[in-house]
Design an enzyme around this catalytic site. Structure first.
Site, short mmCIF file in Angstrom:
data_model
loop_
_atom_site.label_atom_id
_atom_site.label_comp_id
_atom_site.label_asym_id
_atom_site.label_seq_id
_atom_site.Cartn_x
_atom_site.Cartn_y
_atom_site.Cartn_z
N SER B 108 9.76 -5.54 7.78
CA SER B 108 9.10 -4.36 8.30
C SER B 108 8.29 -4.77 9.52
O SER B 108 7.60 -5.79 9.49
CB SER B 108 8.21 -3.83 7.17
OG SER B 108 7.41 -2.80 7.64
N HIS B 122 8.78 0.97 15.42
CA HIS B 122 8.71 0.58 14.02
C HIS B 122 10.13 0.32 13.53
O HIS B 122 11.07 1.02 13.93
CB HIS B 122 8.09 1.73 13.21
CG HIS B 122 8.43 1.70 11.74
ND1 HIS B 122 9.32 2.59 11.17
CD2 HIS B 122 8.02 0.88 10.75
CE1 HIS B 122 9.42 2.33 9.88
NE2 HIS B 122 8.65 1.30 9.59
N ASN B 124 12.28 -1.11 9.81
CA ASN B 124 12.19 -1.57 8.43
C ASN B 124 13.59 -1.55 7.84
O ASN B 124 14.29 -0.53 7.94
CB ASN B 124 11.25 -0.65 7.63
CG ASN B 124 11.37 -0.84 6.13
OD1 ASN B 124 11.78 0.06 5.40
ND2 ASN B 124 11.05 -2.02 5.65
N SER B 277 -0.93 -5.44 -4.44
CA SER B 277 -0.18 -5.54 -3.18
C SER B 277 -1.11 -6.06 -2.08
O SER B 277 -2.33 -5.95 -2.17
CB SER B 277 0.42 -4.20 -2.80
OG SER B 277 -0.57 -3.22 -2.70
N GLU B 280 -3.49 -6.12 3.73
CA GLU B 280 -3.42 -6.49 5.15
C GLU B 280 -1.99 -6.42 5.69
O GLU B 280 -1.79 -6.10 6.85
CB GLU B 280 -4.02 -7.88 5.39
CG GLU B 280 -5.54 -7.90 5.29
CD GLU B 280 -6.25 -6.94 6.24
OE1 GLU B 280 -5.76 -6.74 7.37
OE2 GLU B 280 -7.28 -6.36 5.85
N SER B 281 -1.02 -6.72 4.84
CA SER B 281 0.37 -6.64 5.30
C SER B 281 0.83 -5.18 5.36
O SER B 281 1.64 -4.82 6.21
CB SER B 281 1.29 -7.44 4.37
OG SER B 281 0.93 -8.81 4.43
#
Lengths: 319, 319
Positions: B108, B122, B124, B277, B280-281
């Protein structure tokens, strides 16, 4: 301060008077610390009934963005909305078609000063009423609160903000402040960050445990607490020198503010999902500028202090 | 470009190879337009199984913030998650306890250049597999896409981005691009603004209509389309002179990007709700800077053109 309440009038009429009066008082109070004035927009909810007045001061000398919005709306609640409300208000009676008439009225404000040492604040007081066919209230409640979101902790500011609101509530019932303070810490929690949005204040909802007229008086007292709780903090901090790093820290904290409002705030979520609502008035609460830095850490002990406080809420005054 | 796929290996192993390879290729491609390098963080999902690698370039010369993240995770799906999945995948079989083992792997990325004339993008691509007790895949699907979010419309940029992705998909089935293009416009819609996040691209989910190996090849082709679809746009625009007003317009559009990601994006919402989860990612996708101005209007015809496009999606190439 002279009260605008008049017990000979229906509660809804008094509440509307109150929020109209407080919008003017609060914006005037803010203007006393700035060189710019609020810009006013009147808006209507179209066929659905009601409308509001948004007042915004943007890019002033002291305030980056300050929005004070009132809305007075009425109409018919669809059956799904009623079902949700019955969770907290079991005695709601619907008409033959399963609908009910409602009236809602409130003031909501968010103020973001430029200076990273001057805190952001939010306030909202609202009245909701389900109305019988003869126009009398069937079920009603008040909700709202006021809370402070600094980027840097000044203990005296936090204490003053809490103390003024405690003083207002203590006149009505001694357990209100401790309950509303805890409720505030709980409501403004950001689960994915494991931190609160700010240093708290007061928050309550579905409040009907005093007679309606007493509730109105309490709401007026909370309104009256706001300027003395907040303006002196801005006055003390608005000209404090700051570094680029401190400004950046404020921007990162504003990012958290955006995260709370867009992901968790019930009022914002409800507004975004409601067809016909005025998006600009709902998203007025967002800061003019915000920042997201990857894996950002507190650069020093002052920023770490803020993190410590939002991770473990503090009792600023004895509960 | 040499393929990293090897049909003698399980699909999951090939997909992991693919995303690892593409993360290196794409970050290297981005670095060719900047003077800074990506910073790499390896992270583990703890007891739950798996982990990932986040690569971030922040405050470079060309890129304000660019994040390229891969994750390879596996574990046991709780019954509630399986129920939701059964809506789209009726043939999922659970074990005696109602659980299933899963494997998920994806890349991603989100790239925000400084220059308001250079678009945000973007991408993914992900593979999801429900695994039998013997380790073979029971149910599987691919999902993902790539889309472009400019603040200013350059037709040739929009056409190039779409054309490269169309070319990649056309090798597999002629109806894929038209379907995925429309799906993209639909997915990246912001209801409360009545506009799409950007100018589209391709988007698909629950994709299993080709044999798994063919799907892998298609995903590899889409990956390979990305740099030729995006890098030349940045190269063309990164040094275009711009005014303060144009920079501000970009900031306001980034505010919309934040609104979409925090309020509607399924991946972000799922991530924020999933205990353990890596926040930050997940929030790496948010821009370094964004702005919200009250009741902001397009200041000129170039900004108005962007609004027209996001309000009525354009078919950049013939469908």
């Amino acid at each position: 301060m002279t009260s605008v309440l008049d017990p000979s009038l229906p509660v809804r009429v008094q509440m509307e008077r109150l929020v109209r009066q407080k919008q003017l008082e609060i914006t005037k109070g803010m203007e006393s610390l700035d060189e710019s004035s609020f810009h006013t927009d009147e808006w209507l909810r179209g066929e659905s009934g009601g409308g509001g007045r948004s007042m915004v001061l943007q890019e002033g000398k002291t305030f980056e963005k300050a929005g004070v919005n009132i809305s007075v709306v009425h109409g018919v609640l669809p059956p799904q909305a009623i079902e949700k409300m019955k969770a907290d208000h079991k005695n709601i009676k619907t008409d033959a078609g399963g609908s009910v008439k409602f009236f809602a009225c409130g003031l909501s404000l968010v103020i973001h000063p430029w200076n990273p040492h001057a805190p952001t604040t939010h306030l909202n007081y609202r009245y909701f009423e389900i109305t019988n066919s003869d126009g009398s209230p069937q079920t009603w409640w008040f909700g709202g609160g006021a809370d402070l979101t600094p980027a840097y902790i000044y203990d005296e500011d936090c204490v003053q903000f809490h103390q003024k609101h405690k003083d207002a509530l203590d006149q009505y019932k001694p357990d209100l402040y401790p309950r509303f303070k805890k409720w505030c810490d709980k409501y403004f929690f950001i689960p994915h960050r494991n931190e609160t949005r700010g240093i708290g204040g007061i928050f309550f909802d579905d409040f009907d445990e005093l007679p309606a007229q007493k509730c109105l008086e309490m709401i007026e007292a909370c309104f009256n607490a706001f300027l003395p709780a907040y303006l002196p903090l801005v006055e003390r901090r608005k000209d404090t020198p700051y570094t680029d790093q401190q400004k950046q820290w404020q921007q990162v904290r504003r990012g958290r503010y955006v995260e709370f409002n867009l992901v968790y705030d019930r009022g914002t979520k409800f507004g975004l999902q409601t067809p016909g609502s005025r998006i600009e008035s709902i998203l007025m609460s967002l800061p003019m500028t915000a920042s997201w830095l990857y894996d950002h850490k507190a650069p020093g002990p002052e920023e770490q202090r803020l993190l410590d406080v939002v991770k473990t809420p503090v009792d600023w005054i004895e509960l």
